[in-house]
Design a protein around this motif. Sequence first.
Motif, mmCIF file in Angstrom:
data_model
loop_
_atom_site.group_PDB
_atom_site.id
_atom_site.type_symbol
_atom_site.label_atom_id
_atom_site.label_comp_id
_atom_site.label_asym_id
_atom_site.label_seq_id
_atom_site.Cartn_x
_atom_site.Cartn_y
_atom_site.Cartn_z
ATOM 1 N N THR A 356 30.726 68.360 46.448
ATOM 2 C CA THR A 356 30.131 67.452 47.117
ATOM 3 C C THR A 356 30.996 66.155 46.800
ATOM 4 N N ALA A 357 31.074 65.897 45.633
ATOM 5 C CA ALA A 357 31.879 64.589 45.122
ATOM 6 C C ALA A 357 33.256 64.770 45.703
ATOM 7 N N LEU A 358 34.170 65.775 45.766
ATOM 8 C CA LEU A 358 35.391 65.780 46.359
ATOM 9 C C LEU A 358 35.499 65.593 47.927
ATOM 10 N N LYS A 359 34.501 66.044 48.507
ATOM 11 C CA LYS A 359 34.302 65.746 50.065
ATOM 12 C C LYS A 359 34.037 64.556 50.273
ATOM 13 N N ALA A 360 33.314 63.800 49.355
ATOM 14 C CA ALA A 360 33.114 62.310 49.884
ATOM 15 C C ALA A 360 34.423 61.583 49.534
ATOM 16 N N GLU A 361 35.469 61.813 48.609
ATOM 17 C CA GLU A 361 36.776 61.354 48.619
ATOM 18 C C GLU A 361 37.537 61.665 49.767
ATOM 19 N N GLY A 362 37.379 62.522 50.617
ATOM 20 C CA GLY A 362 38.191 63.154 51.556
ATOM 21 C C GLY A 362 39.123 64.258 51.343
ATOM 22 N N TYR A 363 38.759 64.924 50.231
ATOM 23 C CA TYR A 363 39.553 65.869 49.679
ATOM 24 C C TYR A 363 39.011 67.344 50.593
ATOM 25 N N ALA A 364 40.046 68.050 51.075
ATOM 26 C CA ALA A 364 39.788 68.988 52.095
ATOM 27 C C ALA A 364 39.552 70.437 51.080
ATOM 28 N N LEU A 365 38.359 71.012 51.622
ATOM 29 C CA LEU A 365 37.971 72.164 50.861
ATOM 30 C C LEU A 365 37.183 73.242 51.790
ATOM 31 N N ASP A 366 36.937 74.563 51.349
ATOM 32 C CA ASP A 366 36.180 75.414 52.042
ATOM 33 C C ASP A 366 34.817 75.266 51.486
ATOM 34 N N SER A 367 33.888 74.644 52.241
ATOM 35 C CA SER A 367 32.605 74.515 51.686
ATOM 36 C C SER A 367 31.805 75.906 51.292
ATOM 37 N N GLY A 368 31.349 75.881 50.122
ATOM 38 C CA GLY A 368 30.792 77.093 49.400
ATOM 39 C C GLY A 368 31.690 78.128 49.047
ATOM 40 N N ALA A 369 32.936 77.952 49.090
ATOM 41 C CA ALA A 369 34.053 78.914 48.514
ATOM 42 C C ALA A 369 33.999 79.030 46.986
ATOM 43 N N ALA A 370 33.568 77.888 46.425
ATOM 44 C CA ALA A 370 33.627 77.735 44.698
ATOM 45 C C ALA A 370 32.470 78.474 44.133
ATOM 46 N N VAL A 371 31.390 78.167 44.786
ATOM 47 C CA VAL A 371 30.204 78.904 44.147
ATOM 48 C C VAL A 371 30.098 80.508 44.556
ATOM 49 N N GLU A 372 30.714 80.801 45.648
ATOM 50 C CA GLU A 372 31.029 82.136 46.117
ATOM 51 C C GLU A 372 31.843 82.820 45.257
ATOM 52 N N ALA A 373 32.953 82.342 45.008
ATOM 53 C CA ALA A 373 34.053 82.881 43.797
ATOM 54 C C ALA A 373 33.164 83.343 42.497
ATOM 55 N N ALA A 374 32.809 82.170 41.912
ATOM 56 C CA ALA A 374 31.993 82.241 40.771
ATOM 57 C C ALA A 374 30.884 83.335 40.725
ATOM 58 N N SER A 375 29.921 83.379 41.843
ATOM 59 C CA SER A 375 29.230 84.435 42.086
ATOM 60 C C SER A 375 29.617 85.825 41.911
ATOM 61 N N ASP A 376 30.845 85.975 42.712
ATOM 62 C CA ASP A 376 31.422 87.103 42.962
ATOM 63 C C ASP A 376 31.905 87.514 41.613
#
Length: 384
Positions: A356-376
Motif C-alpha cells: 500500500t505504501a509503495l503504491k502511494a509512492e507511484g511504485y508499479a507492482l502487481d497487487s496481491g502478488a507479495a502476499v500470494e508468494a509468501a502464502s505459497d
Amino acid sequence: MGPGPSDVSPRVLASLARPTIGHLDPLFVSLMDEIKGLLQYAFQTSNELTLPISAPGSAGMEACFVNLLSCGDTAIVCQNGVFGGRMRENVERCGATAVMVEDDWGAPVDPHKVAEALKNHPEASVLAFVHAETSTGTRSDAETLCKLAREHGVLVIMDTVTSLGGIELKVDAWGADAVYSGSQKCLSCVPGISPVTFSPRAVERIQARAHKVQSWFLDMQLVMGYWGGDSKRAYHHTAPVNALYALHETLVILQEEGLDNAISRHQRNHKALVAGLEAMGLSMAVEEAWRLPQLNSVCIPDGVDDARVRGRLLRDFDLEIGAGLGALAGKTWRIGLMGHASRQRNVILCLNALETALKAEGYALDSGAAVEAASDYYQSLTGS
C-alpha cells in the motif's frame, strides 16, 4: 518489525508485575542461578562466568573490552557496519591500539583479511568482530574467525546482540572468549539487560590484570562476587529485579520452544518475507548466504522516498520498520523478524502494508502478488 526492540510476549510483560523483592533475597539468588543456567543454554556454553549485565547491550560490549584490554594492548577489530566502529571506540578508550580489518557494509567479514592481520600483528591479544551486524543485516562466519584467533593465541570478543536466539550460536564449540548480547532483539525481552559470557581463558586474563579495570561498575572481578556460584553473594549493585523477572521468563519461553526450533522459525518466516518482497520487485541488500533471517535488509527502489514510506507504515498500519544506517542510510530498509515478532501473521501484515505504501509512492507492482508468494511458500511447507 524494526531492528529492535522487538515485540514482547504477554507472558514476559506479565512477569514484570510480580512483587519486587530484595536483590540479595534468597528467592532472588535462586532466580539468579536459574537465569545463569538458562543463559548457558541460549549461548550453548558451560562457562561459569555467564550472567546478565544490568544495562543494555552497549554495556555488555564495554564490559568485554575493559576487562580484557589494558593501556598499550593491541586488538584486531573487524568492521563491516556501525557496530564494528563502536568496537573500535571501546578499544581506543581502553588506551589500546585498534588494527582495523574493514569490509564493505552488507558483506561479511573476510577471514582472509583477518588471517593476514593476525599474521602481521603478533602483538595483538584480542580479535573483535560482530557476528550479526544489526546495521546491515549481515552474518559473518564466526566459527572460522574464532578458529583463526585460537590458531594465533588471541582471545575473541564477539558481538551477538542480534544473533542470540535467532541463528546458530555455539560459544563453546567455536571457542569464543567474551560474548555479549542484548535482551531486546531475538530474546524479545524488555530493553536494558545485556547477557554476557566469559570463557575460562578470558577469566584467567581478567584475574591476571596488572591494573584495575577502568570501570568500577563493569569490573568482572567485582561482579563475580555478586553473580558467583556459592550462596553467599557480595553486594555490588542493586540488580533490576523486575527486568530480570522478564529475562527469566523470556529464556524459559526459549527453552520451551527449543533453540533449534526457534532458529528454524526465524528462517521459515524470513524465506516467506523474501518471497513476498521479491514478488513486489524489491531486492535484498545482502547475498543470500550471509543474510540474517531476523533482520532483513531491503534495497529501496529508485524514486521511492524512504522516510515517507516508513512514516506511512507507522501512521496507517501501526507498523515500524528501520531505516538504513551509516553508508546505507536512505538506501535500505531494515525489516525485523525477531523473537516474538517472527510470526506468519506479521509477515503478511508487513507485505500488505508495504504494498500500500509503495503504491502511494507511484511504485508499479502487481497487487496481491507479495502476499500470494509468501502464502505459497508457507503452504509448500505443509504440503497443503
